[in-house]
Design a protein around this motif. Structure first.
Motif, PDB file in Angstrom:
ATOM      1  N   UNK A 121      -4.728  -1.604  -7.811  1.00 60.28           N
ATOM      2  CA  UNK A 121      -5.896  -0.735  -7.735  1.00 60.28           C
ATOM      3  C   UNK A 121      -5.501   0.569  -7.084  1.00 60.28           C
ATOM      4  N   UNK A 122      -6.303   1.611  -7.276  1.00 61.27           N
ATOM      5  CA  UNK A 122      -6.004   2.895  -6.649  1.00 61.27           C
ATOM      6  C   UNK A 122      -7.284   3.696  -6.453  1.00 61.27           C
ATOM      7  N   UNK A 123      -7.215   4.610  -5.512  1.00 57.29           N
ATOM      8  CA  UNK A 123      -8.300   5.540  -5.222  1.00 57.29           C
ATOM      9  C   UNK A 123      -7.670   6.899  -4.938  1.00 57.29           C
ATOM     10  N   UNK A 124      -8.356   7.961  -5.364  1.00 59.11           N
ATOM     11  CA  UNK A 124      -7.897   9.325  -5.106  1.00 59.11           C
ATOM     12  C   UNK A 124      -8.831   9.964  -4.090  1.00 59.11           C
ATOM     13  N   UNK A 125      -8.254  10.717  -3.152  1.00 59.05           N
ATOM     14  CA  UNK A 125      -9.050  11.348  -2.096  1.00 59.05           C
ATOM     15  C   UNK A 125      -8.456  12.716  -1.779  1.00 59.05           C
TER      16      UNK A 125
ATOM     17  N   UNK B 157       0.858  -1.179   0.000  1.00 55.25           N
ATOM     18  CA  UNK B 157       0.000   0.000   0.000  1.00 55.25           C
ATOM     19  C   UNK B 157       0.898   1.233   0.000  1.00 55.25           C
ATOM     20  N   UNK B 158       0.596   2.177  -0.897  1.00 59.13           N
ATOM     21  CA  UNK B 158       1.346   3.440  -0.953  1.00 59.13           C
ATOM     22  C   UNK B 158       0.365   4.597  -0.980  1.00 59.13           C
ATOM     23  N   UNK B 159       0.749   5.669  -0.295  1.00 60.44           N
ATOM     24  CA  UNK B 159       0.011   6.928  -0.370  1.00 60.44           C
ATOM     25  C   UNK B 159       0.938   7.931  -1.033  1.00 60.44           C
ATOM     26  N   UNK B 160       0.466   8.503  -2.152  1.00 59.76           N
ATOM     27  CA  UNK B 160       1.260   9.457  -2.915  1.00 59.76           C
ATOM     28  C   UNK B 160       0.584  10.816  -2.861  1.00 59.76           C
ATOM     29  N   UNK B 161       1.399  11.882  -2.773  1.00 56.55           N
ATOM     30  CA  UNK B 161       0.834  13.226  -2.803  1.00 56.55           C
ATOM     31  C   UNK B 161       0.566  13.638  -4.247  1.00 56.55           C
TER      32      UNK B 161
ATOM     33  N   UNK C 253      -4.137   6.659  -3.184  1.00 59.95           N
ATOM     34  CA  UNK C 253      -3.822   5.444  -2.448  1.00 59.95           C
ATOM     35  C   UNK C 253      -3.738   4.317  -3.470  1.00 59.95           C
ATOM     36  N   UNK C 254      -2.588   3.629  -3.517  1.00 57.74           N
ATOM     37  CA  UNK C 254      -2.428   2.513  -4.451  1.00 57.74           C
ATOM     38  C   UNK C 254      -2.194   1.232  -3.660  1.00 57.74           C
ATOM     39  N   UNK C 255      -2.624   0.115  -4.237  1.00 58.05           N
ATOM     40  CA  UNK C 255      -2.409  -1.195  -3.623  1.00 58.05           C
ATOM     41  C   UNK C 255      -2.030  -2.171  -4.723  1.00 58.05           C
TER      42      UNK C 255
END
Length: 143
Positions: A63-67, A24-28, A54-56
């Motif tokens: 998969x990824x989601x943007x927030x 799991x990674x969180x990217x700015x 957020x990528x997994x």
């Protein structure tokens, strides 16, 4: 006055809602990794306001989601990965072949506990649980 950090919780599951151990990674917004977990189904981060992705990734499935996280905000993001599941059957027997009762802990190859069987609440010493397919080539499980 300092900026109040927000909380971003990321959870990785399969379509059945079972947790999936993944990278799991969180990217700015610049694509810089601001937090990561190498093999987990959950990541909890304190972050300044901004947009994050957020990528997994587990066994080549991504998969990824943007927030957008506001100041002092608390958000939970779910990333669903299409990881197939199968069943693991556990049967405890004594050397003479009789049923045995006891605690059974199931771990993946990275030492993460996947499931615990409690003989005090179970009706049988035989259990079947859903478990993720193993990647035989690397010897690692995805969940």
């Amino acid at each position: 006055m300092p900026t109040e950090l927000g909380i971003l919780e990321a959870e990785v599951t399969n379509p059945d809602g079972n947790p999936v151990n993944a990278v799991i990674k969180i990217l700015d917004s610049d694509g810089t990794i601001v937090d990561q977990a190498p093999n987990s189904s959950y990541l909890y981060s304190h972050l300044p306001p901004g947009q994050y992705q957020v990528t997994a990734d587990a066994n080549g499935v991504s998969g990824s989601e943007t927030v957008y996280l506001y100041e002092g905000d608390q958000k939970q993001v779910g990333v669903e990965l299409a990881i197939e599941t199968g069943d693991l059957f556990v049967k405890l027997r004594t050397d003479s072949g009789g049923d045995a009762w006891g605690w059974v802990d199931i771990y993946d190859s990275n030492g993460n506990m996947l499931h615990r069987f409690d003989p005090e609440v179970s009706e049988s010493p035989d259990w079947t649980i859903p478990i993720f397919r193993w990647d035989v080539s690397s010897g690692c499980g995805s969940g």
